[in-house]
Design an enzyme around this catalytic site. Structure first.
Site, short mmCIF file in Angstrom:
data_model
loop_
_atom_site.label_atom_id
_atom_site.label_comp_id
_atom_site.label_asym_id
_atom_site.label_seq_id
_atom_site.Cartn_x
_atom_site.Cartn_y
_atom_site.Cartn_z
N SER A 1 0.87 -1.04 -0.06
CA SER A 1 -0.08 -0.09 -0.08
C SER A 1 0.95 1.21 -0.03
O SER A 1 1.91 1.11 0.48
CB SER A 1 -0.83 -0.08 1.14
N TYR B 1 -1.65 -0.70 11.01
CA TYR B 1 -1.88 -1.27 9.74
C TYR B 1 -0.71 -0.96 8.95
O TYR B 1 -0.28 -1.97 8.06
CB TYR B 1 -3.24 -0.77 8.89
N LYS C 1 2.17 -3.78 6.90
CA LYS C 1 2.46 -3.69 5.50
C LYS C 1 4.14 -3.64 5.52
O LYS C 1 4.62 -4.34 4.63
CB LYS C 1 1.81 -2.69 4.77
P1 NAD Z 1 -11.18 -6.62 1.56
O1 NAD Z 1 -11.50 -6.41 3.17
O2 NAD Z 1 -12.26 -6.21 0.82
O3 NAD Z 1 -10.62 -8.12 1.15
C1 NAD Z 1 -9.65 -8.62 2.01
C2 NAD Z 1 -10.38 -9.99 2.20
O4 NAD Z 1 -9.44 -11.00 2.87
C3 NAD Z 1 -11.66 -10.12 2.91
O5 NAD Z 1 -12.54 -11.03 1.82
C4 NAD Z 1 -11.45 -10.67 4.17
O6 NAD Z 1 -12.51 -11.55 4.44
C5 NAD Z 1 -10.10 -11.75 3.89
N1 NAD Z 1 -9.46 -11.90 4.99
C6 NAD Z 1 -9.00 -11.02 6.08
N2 NAD Z 1 -8.39 -11.72 6.97
C7 NAD Z 1 -8.05 -13.18 6.45
C8 NAD Z 1 -7.30 -14.36 7.04
N3 NAD Z 1 -7.11 -14.36 8.16
N4 NAD Z 1 -7.62 -15.26 6.19
C9 NAD Z 1 -8.44 -15.59 5.22
N5 NAD Z 1 -9.20 -14.30 4.51
C10 NAD Z 1 -9.05 -13.19 5.18
O7 NAD Z 1 -10.14 -5.81 1.05
P2 NAD Z 1 -9.49 -5.14 -0.23
O8 NAD Z 1 -9.76 -3.69 -0.29
O9 NAD Z 1 -9.74 -5.79 -1.38
O10 NAD Z 1 -7.96 -5.22 0.08
C11 NAD Z 1 -7.39 -6.18 -0.27
C12 NAD Z 1 -5.75 -6.28 0.21
O11 NAD Z 1 -5.12 -5.09 -0.42
C13 NAD Z 1 -5.50 -6.08 1.69
O12 NAD Z 1 -4.15 -6.91 1.84
C14 NAD Z 1 -5.33 -4.50 1.69
O13 NAD Z 1 -4.43 -4.17 2.97
C15 NAD Z 1 -4.66 -4.02 0.72
N6 NAD Z 1 -4.69 -2.73 0.16
C16 NAD Z 1 -5.99 -2.31 -0.16
C17 NAD Z 1 -6.30 -0.93 -0.06
C18 NAD Z 1 -7.71 -0.29 -0.31
O14 NAD Z 1 -7.74 1.03 -0.18
N7 NAD Z 1 -8.79 -1.10 -0.40
C19 NAD Z 1 -5.17 -0.10 -0.45
C20 NAD Z 1 -3.93 -0.69 -0.36
C21 NAD Z 1 -3.65 -2.04 -0.21
C1 WQD Z 2 -9.01 9.99 1.11
C2 WQD Z 2 -9.21 11.55 1.33
C3 WQD Z 2 -9.39 11.80 3.35
C4 WQD Z 2 -13.27 9.80 4.35
C5 WQD Z 2 -6.69 4.94 3.17
C6 WQD Z 2 -5.47 4.19 3.79
C7 WQD Z 2 -4.58 3.68 3.21
C8 WQD Z 2 -5.17 2.84 1.73
C9 WQD Z 2 -6.33 3.51 1.24
C10 WQD Z 2 -5.28 0.41 2.46
C11 WQD Z 2 -8.36 11.94 2.49
C12 WQD Z 2 -10.71 12.41 2.87
C13 WQD Z 2 -12.04 10.53 3.44
C14 WQD Z 2 -14.38 10.85 4.58
C15 WQD Z 2 -12.82 12.72 3.88
N1 WQD Z 2 -5.75 1.44 2.31
N2 WQD Z 2 -11.86 11.76 3.32
N3 WQD Z 2 -13.92 12.15 4.47
O1 WQD Z 2 -6.70 8.05 4.04
O2 WQD Z 2 -5.86 8.14 1.29
O3 WQD Z 2 -6.01 6.07 2.39
O4 WQD Z 2 -7.20 4.10 2.23
O5 WQD Z 2 -3.78 0.36 2.18
O6 WQD Z 2 -3.60 2.75 3.80
O7 WQD Z 2 -5.16 4.98 4.95
O8 WQD Z 2 -8.23 7.06 1.88
O9 WQD Z 2 -10.49 7.22 1.15
O10 WQD Z 2 -9.84 7.11 3.64
O11 WQD Z 2 -9.32 9.53 2.20
O12 WQD Z 2 -12.92 13.95 3.76
O13 WQD Z 2 -15.49 10.48 5.18
O14 WQD Z 2 -10.53 11.67 1.49
O15 WQD Z 2 -9.05 12.93 4.68
O16 WQD Z 2 -7.82 13.28 2.01
P1 WQD Z 2 -6.71 7.35 2.50
P2 WQD Z 2 -9.39 7.45 2.19
#
Ligand code: NAD
Ligand code: WQD
Length: 337
Positions: free
Chosen positions: A124, A148, A152
């Protein structure tokens, strides 16, 4: 290829599994359903025409992983499974280190025993913390501001040590920026189980009438309009990035680390306006205090992904909002029937 997709019923995992199947790969989804619903599998089948195999399981369960890997052969694993709520990670750090870090180590050990050593990891942009400048390149220093993010960074380090220790591993660490949008069919999308933490799902729920108004966290950042700037990327682009990463690993051993972003930042107010255009209704909002831990600006230099994977994002902001809105409108309460 036969690909094991952990977290395969989640938001990014389900879209990626569809792209993998469409590219001709066989997939097995492995998920404990802690943050997703099994109804996703039928939606995926409706899109692709074939039902992916789903196994209910936890990546912390070594015996169950050994059973699966003993029964079935895999060429690669894409590891999405993990917890991702920043605020919850601050309140429950042990849960995050156990689920994310320990879960990944348990999975890697099982894969090593089974001889499956091609591995794609969901990292991430959060690993960059508060970047000294933008756009962010992969060689920028890493610094997390919460458990979190630290989970990572820890996993990234485990993977780097593993790749250095054993040349048979082929590892991609993909650093996603801000995934948004939904499958263009309207059948798959993001389905937060609680109050959305992230901007786009919150805007969607305001637009569909589930919530009154968006709270904009901070209007006094050093950005053109004072609100936070992020690199939003369509989940379909992220999905194709994973297909490209597998293609790359097929011919390259060692470890690759790349940003998956568009390289373009948008402010919260620009997002609100783009979503208004997509849904044709105003998005009421209130400016409130900054959210602790948020940074002013975060967007990628995406050139490494282009150079190594021949991948670049193709969907623009209007497409991201259009597809998110289609999903929300057709599934106002998510996958719940
Ligand atoms: P999500 O929660 O929709 O998907 C994650 C899935 O993993 C879920 O279906 C959950 O049930 C499953 N899970 C959690 N713990 C588990 C375990 N111990 N064993 C088996 N399954 C398990 O999230 P997402 O947005 O699809 O994110 C997927 C990956 O990408 C995550 O690792 C997240 O940290 C990373 N990521 C997400 C974002 C984002 O903003 N969505 C950004 C950067 C990185
Ligand atoms: C985006 C912008 C907020 C919600 C997060 C995690 C990051 C990654 C992606 C997993 C920011 C603003 C948000 C709201 C708002 N996830 N905001 N009102 O914070 O960039 O990243 O998700 O890896 O680790 O930290 O994403 O969508 O929460 O926020 O004003 O109700 O929207 O302040 O500027 P962020 P976000």
């Amino acid at each position: 290829m036969r690909v094991l997709v952990t977290g395969g019923t989640g938001y990014i995992g389900s879209h990626t599994a569809v792209s993998l199947m469409e590219a001709g790969h066989d997939v097995v989804l492995w998920d404990n359903l802690s943050n997703s619903r099994v109804a996703v599998v039928s939606r995926m089948a409706a899109i692709v025409g074939t039902r992916p195999a789903f196994v209910l399981g936890d990546v912390r369960d070594a015996a169950a992983l050994d059973r699966l890997l003993g029964e079935q052969a895999f060429d690669a694993v894409i590891h999405f499974a993990g917890l991702k709520a920043v605020g919850e990670s601050v309140r429950k750090p042990l849960l995050y280190y156990e689920n994310n870090v320990q879960g990944t180590i348990t999975l890697l050990r099982a894969l090593d025993r089974a001889g499956v050593r091609t591995f794609v990891f969901s990292s991430s942009a959060t690993v960059y913390g508060d970047p000294a400048r933008v756009p962010i390149r992969e060689d920028f220093p890493r610094a997390a501001t919460n458990a979190y993010g630290r989970s990572k960074i820890m996993i990234e380090d485990v993977l780097a040590d593993l790749a250095a220790a054993d040349p048979r591993w082929r590892i991609a660490r993909l650093r996603y920026f801000n995934p948004v949008g939904a499958h263009e069919s309207g059948l798959l999308g993001e389905d937060p189980q609680d109050v959305p933490n992230n901007l786009m799902p919150y805007i969607c729920q305001v637009a569909v009438g589930r919530r009154e108004a968006l709270h904009i966290f901070g209007g006094d950042y050093e950005t053109p309009d004072g609100t936070g700037v992020r690199d939003y990327i369509h989940v379909a682009d992220l999905a194709s990035g994973h297909v490209a990463a597998l293609r790359y690993l097929h011919t390259h051993a060692g470890m690759l680390t790349v940003n998956l972003g568009t390289g373009r930042g948008y402010s919260v107010l620009e997002m609100v306006e783009a979503f208004r255009r997509a849904c044709g209704r105003p998005i009421p909002y209130k400016l409130v205090a900054r959210r602790p831990g948020d940074v002013a600006q975060c967007y990628a230099d995406p050139s490494a992904a282009d150079a190594f994977l021949q991948w670049r994002a193709t969907y623009d902001l209007d497409a991201m909002c259009r597809d998110a809105w289609r999903w929300q409108k057709r599934n106002p309460t998510g996958y719940e029937e």
